[in-house]
Design a protein around this motif. Structure first.
Motif, short mmCIF file in Angstrom:
data_model
loop_
_atom_site.label_atom_id
_atom_site.label_comp_id
_atom_site.label_asym_id
_atom_site.label_seq_id
_atom_site.Cartn_x
_atom_site.Cartn_y
_atom_site.Cartn_z
N HIS A 113 43.65 25.22 50.44
CA HIS A 113 44.39 25.00 49.20
C HIS A 113 43.68 25.62 48.00
N ASP A 114 42.38 25.89 48.13
CA ASP A 114 41.62 26.49 47.04
C ASP A 114 41.57 28.01 47.13
N ALA A 115 42.24 28.59 48.11
CA ALA A 115 42.08 30.02 48.35
C ALA A 115 42.57 30.87 47.19
N VAL A 116 43.76 30.62 46.67
CA VAL A 116 44.32 31.46 45.61
C VAL A 116 43.46 31.43 44.34
N PRO A 117 43.10 30.26 43.80
CA PRO A 117 42.24 30.28 42.61
C PRO A 117 40.88 30.92 42.87
N SER A 118 40.37 30.79 44.09
CA SER A 118 39.08 31.41 44.40
C SER A 118 39.19 32.92 44.48
N ILE A 119 40.29 33.42 45.01
CA ILE A 119 40.53 34.87 45.03
C ILE A 119 40.64 35.39 43.60
N ALA A 120 41.32 34.63 42.76
CA ALA A 120 41.42 35.01 41.35
C ALA A 120 40.05 35.06 40.70
N LYS A 121 39.21 34.07 41.01
CA LYS A 121 37.84 34.05 40.48
C LYS A 121 37.08 35.30 40.91
N ALA A 122 37.23 35.68 42.16
CA ALA A 122 36.55 36.87 42.67
C ALA A 122 37.00 38.12 41.91
N MET A 123 38.29 38.25 41.66
CA MET A 123 38.80 39.41 40.94
C MET A 123 38.29 39.45 39.51
N GLU A 124 38.22 38.29 38.88
CA GLU A 124 37.75 38.24 37.50
C GLU A 124 36.30 38.68 37.35
N MET A 125 35.54 38.60 38.42
CA MET A 125 34.13 39.01 38.38
C MET A 125 33.97 40.52 38.29
N GLY A 126 35.02 41.27 38.62
CA GLY A 126 34.98 42.71 38.49
C GLY A 126 34.21 43.45 39.57
N PRO A 127 34.37 43.07 40.84
CA PRO A 127 33.62 43.75 41.90
C PRO A 127 34.24 45.10 42.29
N ASP A 128 33.47 45.88 43.03
CA ASP A 128 34.01 47.09 43.63
C ASP A 128 34.83 46.75 44.87
N LEU A 129 34.47 45.67 45.54
CA LEU A 129 35.13 45.29 46.78
C LEU A 129 35.03 43.77 46.96
N ILE A 130 36.11 43.17 47.45
CA ILE A 130 36.11 41.76 47.84
C ILE A 130 36.19 41.70 49.36
N VAL A 131 35.23 41.06 49.99
CA VAL A 131 35.19 40.92 51.44
C VAL A 131 35.57 39.49 51.80
N SER A 132 36.47 39.34 52.76
CA SER A 132 36.94 38.02 53.17
C SER A 132 36.45 37.70 54.58
N ALA A 133 35.89 36.49 54.74
CA ALA A 133 35.43 36.03 56.05
C ALA A 133 35.90 34.59 56.24
N GLY A 134 36.78 34.38 57.20
CA GLY A 134 37.29 33.04 57.47
C GLY A 134 38.81 33.04 57.52
N ASN A 135 39.37 32.47 58.57
CA ASN A 135 40.82 32.48 58.76
C ASN A 135 41.56 31.71 57.67
N ASP A 136 40.93 30.73 57.05
CA ASP A 136 41.61 29.92 56.04
C ASP A 136 42.00 30.72 54.80
N LEU A 137 41.45 31.91 54.64
CA LEU A 137 41.73 32.72 53.46
C LEU A 137 42.93 33.63 53.61
N ILE A 138 43.42 33.81 54.83
CA ILE A 138 44.43 34.83 55.10
C ILE A 138 45.73 34.57 54.35
N ASP A 139 46.24 33.36 54.37
CA ASP A 139 47.51 33.07 53.69
C ASP A 139 47.38 33.27 52.19
N GLY A 140 46.26 32.88 51.60
CA GLY A 140 46.04 33.11 50.18
C GLY A 140 45.98 34.58 49.84
#
Length: 220
Positions: A113-140
């Motif tokens: 349930h926290d996946a979408v806001p956490s993805i948003a947080k990652a984008m706001e940090m301004g990275p070159d790449l976001i890497v995802s590890a864990g099946n719970d993140l896929i739907d977000g």
């Protein structure tokens, strides 16, 4: 900061734990765009034909080994879950980052349930790449990534059912989870997430991204 993301990013503060390899750098300073150092080896992909969107390529083992990110490549690792496959992927990403002198920051997502806001947080940090590890993140990720095509994502050990051109995945027989709506693959095998395969996944995936081979599945 993108206005639509501000509210969800604030929610992520209580849903995620963020750590940094170099906390003195807030990633706000201008710098040259990241680039690939080295070249892909024979057999990674047909050099005469760029893979079609959503295509699956099967590179020759080790054909990605000559590609490295430029120094201080900025990566956010999004991770969710305490299962052994997720732990193996996280360990591989962190070891790769240390070996390659990557500026890695980690967001630990408490639950799906926290996946979408956490993805948003990652984008706001301004990275070159976001890497995802864990099946719970896929739907977000399936919800967020089509609306932010300028952000680059790499999914290791799973994939999106309908990835856009900014999402690259690395998979193998024994992995390939594609979201709750599709259920777990009948070939899913947690024992297939070996240290060697997880290490290959992050290296092959980053090599593909750095060479603009995105929106595809890299099959190991």
């Amino acid at each position: 900061m993108r206005p639509p993301l501000r509210a969800v990013a604030m929610l992520a503060a209580t849903a995620a734990l963020v750590t940094a390899c170099n906390s003195s750098d807030d990633w706000s300073e201008p710098r040259p765009a990241p680039s690939a150092i080295g070249t892909l080896g024979p057999g990674f992909v047909d050099p005469a034909t760029k893979p079609a969107p959503e295509a699956t390529i099967t590179p020759q083992p080790g054909s990605w080994a000559g590609v490295h990110p430029s120094k201080d490549y900025r990566v956010v690792l999004l991770t969710s879950g305490t299962d052994n496959p997720t732990k193996a992927l996280v360990t591989a990403v962190k070891e790769w980052a240390e070996d390659e002198h990557v500026d890695l920051r980690t967001i630990v997502v408490g639950n799906a349930h926290d996946a979408v806001p956490s993805i948003a947080k990652a984008m706001e940090m301004g990275p070159d790449l976001i890497v995802s590890a864990g099946n719970d993140l896929i739907d977000g990720l399936a919800l967020v990534t089509p609306n932010h095509l300028d952000e680059k994502f790499l999914v290791v050990g799973a994939e999106l059912a309908e990835p856009t051109h900014n999402v690259t995945a690395v998979d193998w027989e024994g992995a390939s989870f594609r979201g709750e709506g599709l259920g777990m693959s009948s070939t899913y095998d947690p024992n297939s997430f070996t240290a060697e395969r997880c290490a290959a996944a992050i290296r092959a995936g980053v090599a593909a991204v750095l060479n603009d081979l995105t929106g595809i599945v890299v099959w190991l």
